[in-house]
Design a protein around this motif. Sequence first.
Motif, short mmCIF file in Angstrom:
data_model
loop_
_atom_site.label_atom_id
_atom_site.label_comp_id
_atom_site.label_asym_id
_atom_site.label_seq_id
_atom_site.Cartn_x
_atom_site.Cartn_y
_atom_site.Cartn_z
N UNK A 412 39.16 60.93 44.48
CA UNK A 412 39.93 61.14 45.71
C UNK A 412 39.38 62.27 46.58
N UNK A 413 38.63 63.21 45.97
CA UNK A 413 38.09 64.37 46.70
C UNK A 413 39.19 65.24 47.32
N UNK A 414 40.42 65.12 46.83
CA UNK A 414 41.51 65.94 47.35
C UNK A 414 41.44 67.30 46.67
N UNK A 415 40.94 68.32 47.39
CA UNK A 415 40.60 69.61 46.79
C UNK A 415 41.82 70.26 46.12
N UNK A 416 42.94 70.32 46.81
CA UNK A 416 44.12 70.98 46.25
C UNK A 416 44.61 70.25 45.00
N UNK A 417 44.56 68.92 45.03
CA UNK A 417 45.02 68.13 43.89
C UNK A 417 44.10 68.32 42.69
N UNK A 418 42.80 68.39 42.94
CA UNK A 418 41.84 68.59 41.84
C UNK A 418 42.05 69.96 41.20
N UNK A 419 42.29 70.98 42.02
CA UNK A 419 42.54 72.32 41.48
C UNK A 419 43.81 72.32 40.63
N UNK A 420 44.83 71.60 41.07
CA UNK A 420 46.06 71.45 40.31
C UNK A 420 45.76 70.83 38.94
N UNK A 421 44.93 69.80 38.95
CA UNK A 421 44.56 69.11 37.71
C UNK A 421 43.80 70.04 36.76
N UNK A 422 42.85 70.82 37.30
CA UNK A 422 42.09 71.75 36.45
C UNK A 422 43.02 72.78 35.80
N UNK A 423 44.00 73.27 36.55
CA UNK A 423 44.93 74.25 35.99
C UNK A 423 45.75 73.64 34.86
N UNK A 424 46.26 72.44 35.06
CA UNK A 424 47.02 71.77 34.01
C UNK A 424 46.12 71.51 32.79
N UNK A 425 44.88 71.13 33.03
CA UNK A 425 43.94 70.89 31.92
C UNK A 425 43.69 72.19 31.15
N UNK A 426 43.61 73.31 31.87
CA UNK A 426 43.44 74.61 31.20
C UNK A 426 44.60 74.89 30.26
N UNK A 427 45.81 74.53 30.70
CA UNK A 427 46.99 74.73 29.84
C UNK A 427 46.91 73.85 28.60
N UNK A 428 46.39 72.65 28.76
CA UNK A 428 46.22 71.77 27.60
C UNK A 428 45.22 72.38 26.61
N UNK A 429 44.12 72.91 27.11
CA UNK A 429 43.13 73.55 26.23
C UNK A 429 43.73 74.78 25.55
N UNK A 430 44.57 75.50 26.26
CA UNK A 430 45.21 76.68 25.69
C UNK A 430 46.08 76.29 24.51
N UNK A 431 46.86 75.23 24.66
CA UNK A 431 47.73 74.79 23.57
C UNK A 431 46.92 74.34 22.36
N UNK A 432 45.72 73.83 22.61
CA UNK A 432 44.87 73.41 21.50
C UNK A 432 44.03 74.55 20.94
N UNK A 433 44.14 75.73 21.53
CA UNK A 433 43.36 76.87 21.06
C UNK A 433 41.89 76.76 21.40
N UNK A 434 41.57 76.02 22.44
CA UNK A 434 40.17 75.77 22.83
C UNK A 434 39.76 76.74 23.93
N UNK A 435 39.16 77.86 23.55
CA UNK A 435 38.77 78.90 24.51
C UNK A 435 37.73 78.39 25.50
N UNK A 436 36.69 77.74 25.00
CA UNK A 436 35.61 77.28 25.89
C UNK A 436 36.14 76.27 26.91
N UNK A 437 36.99 75.34 26.47
CA UNK A 437 37.56 74.36 27.39
C UNK A 437 38.44 75.01 28.44
N UNK A 438 39.19 76.03 28.01
CA UNK A 438 40.07 76.76 28.93
C UNK A 438 39.26 77.46 30.01
#
Length: 1040
Positions: A412-438
């Motif tokens: 979609x190239x929607x910049x704000x939406x992609x940034x939103x997705x990256x932040x949520x993905x960071x939270x998922x990595x945090x819950x899994x204890x994945x520092x590098x992914x975060x």
Amino acid sequence: MTSTTTNESGIINTIIKFKDNGNKLVKAEQYDDAIDEYDKAVQQLQFVTNEGQCAGLNAVLYLNLAYCNLKLQRYVTCISFCDDVLKLTDDKNIREKCLYRRGEANRCLMHIDRALQDFRAVLEITSTNKGALDGIARCKTIQIIPFENGTAEYAEVSAHGLLSALCCYNRLEYITSNVPPDLMFPFVSEGLSLLMEMVFTDDLKSGTLINVMEATNFGAFSRTEKMLLEHNIIYDENITNQSCNEMAFTEALFHAIVQRRVLKYRKALEILESKKEQFSTSSTIPQRLLFLLEKCFCLKLIRLEESTNGKGSAEHSICTIDLLREATEICQISLNTLKELVIDIQTLIIEEYFQQKQASMVYEELSRLVYIGNPIFQTHFWLQIAKHQLSEKRMLEFIACLAVAGYAILNDDNVLQICDYYLLSAKAHLYEGDYDGFVGCREKTDRLLTETLFKNDYSSTAAFVFQYKTMIAAWYDEYEALCIDFSRRSRKKNCNLQAEKLEREAFRTADWRISRGYVTEEMILAHCFELQSKTVKIPENCAYLTYKISGFYNKGKIDCLIFATEFHDLVRTDLDMDKEKLLERLAPILNDVNKEHTFEQNIDEIKSKYPALYKDFLTPIEAFLNEHKIFNVKIVSSDDFYRKVLGMQTKQLSEKDLLIPPEHCYIQYSSCTLKTNGTIYCYVIFGRQNIKFEIIDLKEHNLRVDQFLDNITFLAEGFNERPDDNSIDKSDTDVEKWTRLRKEFFKILFEPIMVHLKQIKCIQIIAEEELLYIPFSSLLISDDDEKYLIDIFEISFVLSAGFDQLYQLNSLNKESNVSCQLEVFTTETVHPEFEEEYGLDYSLVEIIEKLQHEQIPFTPHSSATKEEVEIFLKSRIHSKPSIFHYAGHTFYDEQQVQSNYALSGCMILQYDNGKERLDTMLYSNQIANYDLRNIRLAVLNSCSTLKGSSLTRSGHLGLARGFIIAGVSTVVATTIDLETNISVEFAKRFYKYLQEGLTISCSFTRTIRDLKELKDYRSPDYWGPFVLFGCGFNKLNIDT
């Protein structure tokens, strides 16, 4: 009984006591405290000699620790404890519980095959175990393991599994296809794009809207407005008065969308409201629907602005939902062929209910879904559901939603939406204890923003300030808070090295957030360029040439950047073209960049072979090249120049340690969790790998956030404590409160870190938002009311650690003592309206006379007009270094009309008979447009020159910022109104110390210490308002 047996019996009793304490805490759902008790029990096991007894107790304790970690959503840790339990015991009862808990942890981590294996193992022990049976059922509901992550099959199966769990799946209509919808209008949902096609049938308007949407999606707000002006598309008050035919409705919607996209949403709402009644009665159905949706979008932006400024209200949310309900009803009854729009509107309703924290209404709206379209391309829908599932702590569903959203998010190239997705993905990595992914998610956000929003507009334009303050800073707040949360969890597991690594990552995140509030300003970029240029080795008589469009536009005047080893410069040409045409014209003479920096293009050969290109592109710089004896050049594209010539050097510089002199440090106070959690993150920075971290919790000081902020306001306003001053009406209670607060703020902000500052003499403070108002110099460090923070430290403020490093590195290899001409500007008479309105009917030339008496060499401008100051500022580009001193009147809250910059503040300059009021005012916005890098120090010795009428996360938007944006590396400014006498006393002492060869910082500190020793100026209200902002390490010799 032997003493050994007695001792071991006592140890076992102690272990059982700790275990029982832990069990009680588990029942009270105090899982962290329970873990502490179980850990104490485990530590005692080393003294138990009976191996069988030790293993049995160990298995029970690890089983309990697994349960606590499962409840705390620390799934990886839970699985680790379960693995140990299964090795320790064959007890079927313990193994049954252990396998179930490991199965739940695996299920939550989306390890569905492992979870099913564990649940089935439980059923082999007890075939009727309800938890295991339920677990298997839930695994089968969202079974995605047969497909590779990121594929359409993976996304589709995940989507349908989620929909069957969340919606009335049996009645839900959907389509299946791997082909994304073909949208005419970019960066919007499918239904909205189709609706806009119905409304805008005119190709010119459609084309313009598409251009506007593309430019604003990537942050090019100023360029968009420039493009609209070139096409005479401007906001016109007459739009609200036009006759109400179908064309007029389309025109109104067109202007409203344009205004909203450039973030002038209040103007957009004004256009819509002016035709509210007519849209209800006379417009077409598509026009009416677009009117309702545009009004919703405007209200959402207004709410976002107000909530960021602490004025949040549910009123806008209720109004928005009512509008969306009306739009849904109209669409279902009168435009039932546009089913794609219904799901878009329902997604917006779900988003509103989530923001209001009405979980039951979110589920109710989900139950109403009857059409989902192609679920794998409903990115906005899945992001909203993911946020909701995360808030409900349904981690399995949360991660599954991200899996679906991730399939199409980048398409979609929607910049704000992609940034939103990256932040949520960071939270998922945090819950899994994945520092590098975060960390990877945050770095992806950095790269995306650098290539888009931070590349396409200036940092202090009104639109960018809004986007930075409400969205970008908010993302980085969350990243920083997540780093610290991750760090605290690591420390609880005694992973101290990882915790320190995370604290350093949190600091880098905070530093990046603040820096990005400035980085796209042209003169600040020039400082970055100057540093980078020192590391590139170019042969003698050679130079790189690159041609770029002036500013951040795709079309306009062409600048030539000349880059050689001993110098670099920017030369303006008369060429005017777009980027595509520029590259097309230059194609015959463009070269690739190689590592050896070879230069095969001879200037005379280019002149002979390509005379037309030479005339247009090299003739404007011919004299300059001859002057510097440049014979061979390499002409490269601007992208290659910044990425390949300077890019690697920048990376090498960033990997070096911070340049921090002995006995100096940075102290950064981050407000990312201040208003949400009542905490301040404090970083004490001695080097890139040497950062001390403290969390300052206001609750430990019995303070609410609003009380703390009110106390800052009270301190910042200031007042004189002199009892003989009849103009000051302050009670003893206020005086006592002020003294108490100065002590209290020292206790809150400095006491926790003083242990790290024993060898420190100079501190450079980075403070955000309201924390900038704190008068740090006048904080009291002793109970006898005599010793202030300025007595033990040199104190200055810096933009950010990153920017201060740039300024320091740029100072290396230069003269250690730069000769500067001191230029002092003041006024004798101001415009009569100012005299009458503000009582400014007095001359300010006294400072000129006092400095002359002190025999300080300077050039006086005692009746400085606006023209005189503008001529001086404009001439700084090719001038010798100078010090700019302003001792006239200023207003911090005056704002220039019709300016893209969001700065406030202005100088009130000399009045000549017949001049208009406006002709005597020089605004921050105007100052920001000059190149003032040759002004090494600006002393704004007037009233409230640091403040602006508004704050952003990167600081005040006032007069001082105008000078910083223009490239001045160091500014002395004031936080409140000053009396003339103290201004004079400050100036004469400050310049005396500079003449003696002290650094700017040392001169400033000694001046403040001198002032506080004078009987008439002992009160901090006199010397406290002066602040040093920027790089204070330079020495400036005042030229005679």
